[in-house]
Design a protein around this motif. Sequence first.
Motif, PDB file in Angstrom:
ATOM      1  N   ALA A  27      87.470  -7.103 -34.147  1.00  0.00           N
ATOM      2  CA  ALA A  27      87.613  -6.687 -32.748  1.00  0.00           C
ATOM      3  C   ALA A  27      87.305  -5.190 -32.611  1.00  0.00           C
ATOM      4  CB  ALA A  27      89.026  -6.988 -32.244  1.00  0.00           C
ATOM      5  N   PHE A  28      87.765  -4.399 -33.570  1.00  0.00           N
ATOM      6  CA  PHE A  28      87.510  -2.966 -33.548  1.00  0.00           C
ATOM      7  C   PHE A  28      86.013  -2.678 -33.632  1.00  0.00           C
ATOM      8  CE2 PHE A  28      86.733   0.885 -36.078  1.00  0.00           C
ATOM      9  CZ  PHE A  28      87.142   1.829 -35.147  1.00  0.00           C
ATOM     10  N   TYR A  29      85.344  -3.240 -34.633  1.00  0.00           N
ATOM     11  CA  TYR A  29      83.929  -2.926 -34.808  1.00  0.00           C
ATOM     12  C   TYR A  29      83.064  -3.538 -33.712  1.00  0.00           C
ATOM     13  CZ  TYR A  29      84.745  -0.295 -39.010  1.00  0.00           C
ATOM     14  OH  TYR A  29      85.166   0.667 -39.886  1.00  0.00           O
ATOM     15  N   ASP A  30      83.493  -4.633 -33.110  1.00  0.00           N
ATOM     16  CA  ASP A  30      82.778  -5.145 -31.939  1.00  0.00           C
ATOM     17  C   ASP A  30      82.818  -4.106 -30.819  1.00  0.00           C
ATOM     18  OD1 ASP A  30      82.290  -7.484 -33.361  1.00  0.00           O
ATOM     19  OD2 ASP A  30      83.744  -8.698 -32.221  1.00  0.00           O
ATOM     20  N   ARG A  31      83.973  -3.472 -30.640  1.00  0.00           N
ATOM     21  CA  ARG A  31      84.094  -2.421 -29.633  1.00  0.00           C
ATOM     22  C   ARG A  31      83.278  -1.186 -30.020  1.00  0.00           C
ATOM     23  NH1 ARG A  31      88.027  -2.117 -25.698  1.00  0.00           N
ATOM     24  NH2 ARG A  31      89.353  -3.959 -25.468  1.00  0.00           N
ATOM     25  N   VAL A  32      83.325  -0.814 -31.310  1.00  0.00           N
ATOM     26  CA  VAL A  32      82.578   0.361 -31.788  1.00  0.00           C
ATOM     27  C   VAL A  32      81.088   0.191 -31.521  1.00  0.00           C
ATOM     28  CG1 VAL A  32      81.823   1.556 -33.903  1.00  0.00           C
ATOM     29  CG2 VAL A  32      84.263   1.140 -33.479  1.00  0.00           C
ATOM     30  N   GLU A  33      80.556  -1.000 -31.782  1.00  0.00           N
ATOM     31  CA  GLU A  33      79.128  -1.234 -31.591  1.00  0.00           C
ATOM     32  C   GLU A  33      78.700  -1.047 -30.136  1.00  0.00           C
ATOM     33  OE1 GLU A  33      78.170  -4.342 -35.237  1.00  0.00           O
ATOM     34  OE2 GLU A  33      78.628  -5.161 -33.258  1.00  0.00           O
ATOM     35  N   ALA A  34      79.636  -1.214 -29.210  1.00  0.00           N
ATOM     36  CA  ALA A  34      79.330  -1.073 -27.777  1.00  0.00           C
ATOM     37  C   ALA A  34      79.701   0.308 -27.238  1.00  0.00           C
ATOM     38  CB  ALA A  34      80.072  -2.156 -26.987  1.00  0.00           C
ATOM     39  N   ASP A  35      80.180   1.199 -28.088  1.00  0.00           N
ATOM     40  CA  ASP A  35      80.688   2.504 -27.671  1.00  0.00           C
ATOM     41  C   ASP A  35      79.690   3.595 -28.048  1.00  0.00           C
ATOM     42  OD1 ASP A  35      82.084   5.082 -27.843  1.00  0.00           O
ATOM     43  OD2 ASP A  35      83.904   3.920 -27.495  1.00  0.00           O
ATOM     44  N   GLY A  36      79.125   4.255 -27.053  1.00  0.00           N
ATOM     45  CA  GLY A  36      78.118   5.277 -27.296  1.00  0.00           C
ATOM     46  C   GLY A  36      78.599   6.443 -28.138  1.00  0.00           C
ATOM     47  N   THR A  98      90.495   3.156 -29.762  1.00  0.00           N
ATOM     48  CA  THR A  98      89.758   1.898 -29.847  1.00  0.00           C
ATOM     49  C   THR A  98      90.457   0.932 -30.790  1.00  0.00           C
ATOM     50  OG1 THR A  98      87.679   2.990 -29.306  1.00  0.00           O
ATOM     51  CG2 THR A  98      87.515   0.870 -30.433  1.00  0.00           C
ATOM     52  N   MET A  99      91.001   1.433 -31.889  1.00  0.00           N
ATOM     53  CA  MET A  99      91.740   0.561 -32.807  1.00  0.00           C
ATOM     54  C   MET A  99      92.999   0.024 -32.130  1.00  0.00           C
ATOM     55  SD  MET A  99      91.644  -0.855 -35.805  1.00  0.00           S
ATOM     56  CE  MET A  99      90.764   0.058 -37.057  1.00  0.00           C
ATOM     57  N   SER A 100      93.647   0.826 -31.314  1.00  0.00           N
ATOM     58  CA  SER A 100      94.815   0.348 -30.579  1.00  0.00           C
ATOM     59  C   SER A 100      94.433  -0.790 -29.636  1.00  0.00           C
ATOM     60  CB  SER A 100      95.449   1.509 -29.804  1.00  0.00           C
ATOM     61  OG  SER A 100      96.582   1.065 -29.094  1.00  0.00           O
ATOM     62  N   LEU A 101      93.325  -0.632 -28.927  1.00  0.00           N
ATOM     63  CA  LEU A 101      92.845  -1.701 -28.048  1.00  0.00           C
ATOM     64  C   LEU A 101      92.460  -2.941 -28.847  1.00  0.00           C
ATOM     65  CD1 LEU A 101      90.659   0.445 -25.652  1.00  0.00           C
ATOM     66  CD2 LEU A 101      92.831  -0.688 -25.082  1.00  0.00           C
ATOM     67  N   ALA A 102      91.856  -2.743 -30.015  1.00  0.00           N
ATOM     68  CA  ALA A 102      91.470  -3.867 -30.868  1.00  0.00           C
ATOM     69  C   ALA A 102      92.696  -4.637 -31.358  1.00  0.00           C
ATOM     70  CB  ALA A 102      90.641  -3.372 -32.044  1.00  0.00           C
ATOM     71  N   ALA A 103      93.817  -3.947 -31.556  1.00  0.00           N
ATOM     72  CA  ALA A 103      95.043  -4.643 -31.951  1.00  0.00           C
ATOM     73  C   ALA A 103      95.477  -5.617 -30.854  1.00  0.00           C
ATOM     74  CB  ALA A 103      96.149  -3.635 -32.261  1.00  0.00           C
ATOM     75  N   ASP A 104      95.269  -5.223 -29.594  1.00  0.00           N
ATOM     76  CA  ASP A 104      95.534  -6.152 -28.486  1.00  0.00           C
ATOM     77  C   ASP A 104      94.537  -7.305 -28.516  1.00  0.00           C
ATOM     78  OD1 ASP A 104      97.607  -4.538 -27.541  1.00  0.00           O
ATOM     79  OD2 ASP A 104      96.304  -3.495 -26.112  1.00  0.00           O
ATOM     80  N   ASP A 105      93.260  -6.989 -28.675  1.00  0.00           N
ATOM     81  CA  ASP A 105      92.224  -8.030 -28.729  1.00  0.00           C
ATOM     82  C   ASP A 105      92.527  -9.049 -29.820  1.00  0.00           C
ATOM     83  OD1 ASP A 105      90.828  -6.488 -26.831  1.00  0.00           O
ATOM     84  OD2 ASP A 105      89.371  -5.741 -28.301  1.00  0.00           O
ATOM     85  N   ALA A 106      93.003  -8.571 -30.958  1.00  0.00           N
ATOM     86  CA  ALA A 106      93.259  -9.428 -32.120  1.00  0.00           C
ATOM     87  C   ALA A 106      94.603 -10.141 -32.049  1.00  0.00           C
ATOM     88  CB  ALA A 106      93.183  -8.581 -33.399  1.00  0.00           C
ATOM     89  N   ARG A 107      95.337  -9.873 -30.987  1.00  0.00           N
ATOM     90  CA  ARG A 107      96.642 -10.498 -30.788  1.00  0.00           C
ATOM     91  C   ARG A 107      97.625 -10.194 -31.924  1.00  0.00           C
ATOM     92  NH1 ARG A 107      92.804 -13.836 -30.528  1.00  0.00           N
ATOM     93  NH2 ARG A 107      93.547 -15.172 -32.200  1.00  0.00           N
ATOM     94  N   LEU A 108      97.595  -8.946 -32.398  1.00  0.00           N
ATOM     95  CA  LEU A 108      98.590  -8.536 -33.378  1.00  0.00           C
ATOM     96  C   LEU A 108      99.934  -8.415 -32.673  1.00  0.00           C
ATOM     97  CD1 LEU A 108      96.883  -5.832 -35.618  1.00  0.00           C
ATOM     98  CD2 LEU A 108      96.929  -8.314 -35.879  1.00  0.00           C
ATOM     99  N   PRO A 109     101.024  -8.446 -33.431  1.00  0.00           N
ATOM    100  CA  PRO A 109     102.334  -8.300 -32.791  1.00  0.00           C
ATOM    101  C   PRO A 109     102.359  -7.057 -31.903  1.00  0.00           C
ATOM    102  CG  PRO A 109     102.594  -8.858 -35.102  1.00  0.00           C
ATOM    103  CD  PRO A 109     101.129  -8.590 -34.884  1.00  0.00           C
ATOM    104  N   ASP A 110     102.977  -7.196 -30.728  1.00  0.00           N
ATOM    105  CA  ASP A 110     102.960  -6.060 -29.798  1.00  0.00           C
ATOM    106  C   ASP A 110     104.321  -5.398 -29.655  1.00  0.00           C
ATOM    107  OD1 ASP A 110     104.289  -7.939 -28.267  1.00  0.00           O
ATOM    108  OD2 ASP A 110     102.907  -7.836 -26.570  1.00  0.00           O
ATOM    109  N   ASP A 111     105.229  -5.694 -30.598  1.00  0.00           N
ATOM    110  CA  ASP A 111     106.525  -5.020 -30.526  1.00  0.00           C
ATOM    111  C   ASP A 111     106.325  -3.521 -30.769  1.00  0.00           C
ATOM    112  OD1 ASP A 111     107.378  -4.667 -33.714  1.00  0.00           O
ATOM    113  OD2 ASP A 111     106.178  -6.475 -33.323  1.00  0.00           O
TER     114      ASP A 111
END
Length: 159
Positions: A27-36, A98-111
């Motif tokens: 999820a992180f690298y998918d976002r990185v590839e789209a980030d200028g 971006t890694m924080s957003l990717a943690a949401d994308d990946a459905r990691l625990p959000d506590d």
Amino acid sequence: MGVDEPGLPTLFEWAGGSDALRRLIDAFYDRVEADGLLSGFFPGGVSEHHRDHVAAWWAEVLGGPTRYADELGGYESMLDHHRGLDISPEQRHRFASTMSLAADDARLPDDPEFRAAIIGYLEWGTRIAMHNSRPGADDLTEHAPVPRWGWGVAPPWQG
């Protein structure tokens, strides 16, 4: 050697293990590839090889298998990958957010306790990577173990 936090699951376990961390990295690298601002570090996209190695790094840092140290060159390899990149403060911040957003994308625990622990690692690690990426940096720590991150000041809430 892991962080000594008797009775607590590792961050790796809490995250959901290898599959969950691979979702995070993808999820992180998918976002990185789209980030200028960040995509320039990976002309042509982020390879499977790179994704696999970074997932192994994160797994080890969070208390999981020691594959990065055992098979992929350990700390010295990670240091070499960042040398000369000249990461700017803006790029460092974007990487962490971006890694924080990717943690949401990946459905990691959000506590809050888990997220605080991984964001703590992100802040620490990205600042070291930025420093180590500076051309001519001469005060690098050349040899160190792969860091092992723990819960820190906020262990998991067991309500």
